[in-house]
Design a protein around this motif. Sequence first.
Motif: not given
Length: 335
Positions: A13-24, A41-43, A50-63
Motif C-alpha cells: 500500500a501507499v499513503i498520499g497526503i494533500d497539504i492545502g492552505g486550510t486543510k490536510i 483535518q483543518l489546519l 505545528e502543521v508538520i506535527d499534524l501531518i505526521s500524526k495523520m500519517v502515523q494513524s494511517l500506518l
Amino acid sequence: MEFNAYSMKPSIAVIGIDIGGTKISAALFQTDGRILQKKEQLLGQRKGHEVIDLISKMVQSLLDHSKNLTYQVKAIGACVPGIYNSVDKTVWAPNIPEWDHIPLWKELKNRLKVPSIELVLESDRSCYILGEVWKGTAKDCKDAIFIAVGTGIGAGILSNGRVINGNGGIAGAVGWMALEPPFHDKYKSFGNFEFYASGDGIARSAVERLKKKQSTTSSLASVPADQITAHHVLDAYQKKDPVAIEVIEKAIRYWGTSTANLVSIFNPQKVIFGGGLFGPASQFLDRILEEAKKWAQPLSIQEVQLETSILQGDAGLIGAGYSAINAINDKANVK
C-alpha cells in the motif's frame, strides 16, 4: 486481511497526503488506486512546525491502520502548496504561516522514523495532473495540462509522459501569464492572469468595477466589498447583473487566451480545468474553447479536448498517492 496469495506476504500500500492552505487530506491507497481509509483535518491556526506535527500524526494513524489490515506501506507521497525545490527539498508556501523554505522532507523523515519507506514530495500543480493521469480524465494521455482555478491559478503540465517541474520547481506558475498589457504594479503579487481570473481575482475584479461605477444597479453593490466572493459574482451573472457580466466575460477571455498559449506551446491531448471554481465555471467550457480557437496554433487547437476534472477536489490527493506508486516503481527499476 489482505495477503498475496502466492507468497503470503502482506499486500503493498501507499499513503498520499494533500497539504492545502486550510486543510490536510491523507489516504491509504492500494496499488490499484482504491482508497482503504481517508482522513481530513483543518489546519485552524496552526503554523510552521505545528502543521508538520499534524501531518505526521495523520500519517502515523494511517500506518497503524495499514498494519491492522495487514498491508505494508512502501512509500508516502505528499502534495505540497506553493513551490517545492527538489534539490534542497524545501517548501515555500505563503498560505501557511512560517513555511518559508521549510525543510519539509527532512522534518517528515525525522518524525516518521521509518527509513525503509520512500518519501516523495511534489508540487500541488504536478500532483493535480498526476491524479488525472491515474484516475481522472487524462488516463492514457502522454500530453495533458491541468489548469487549477481556485484562490490562485496554477498548471500541472505533462509532456511526453513526464511532469514538467522546471528549474527550481516553479514551472506551471501560469498565474503570472501576461495576457493584457500594459503592466500595472498590482500584478506584482499575483500576475496578470491570476489577478482577474482566479476565484479571488473575480472578486477583486468586481470590486474594481463597482468602485469605478459610482452609481450602479448591480446587486453586488449591496454586498460589503471585503465580503464579495467569486460565488457572489457567478450568482449575479446568472441574474444578468451588468457588473457580474463584465467580470465573468473578462475571466472567460483570460481562460481562453491562456489555454491558447498553453496549447500552442505544449500541443496537449487534453486541457483539464479543476479547482474550486470549476465547479460552477464548468458551464463556460464551450465559451473558453471558442475563445482559445481565435488565438491558438490552428492545428494544435483542433487536436485538443477541453474537459473538467471528475475527481471532485481529490486530484491532489490521488496524485500524491500516484507519486508514491511511481517512487516504488523507480526504486524497483534501479535494482
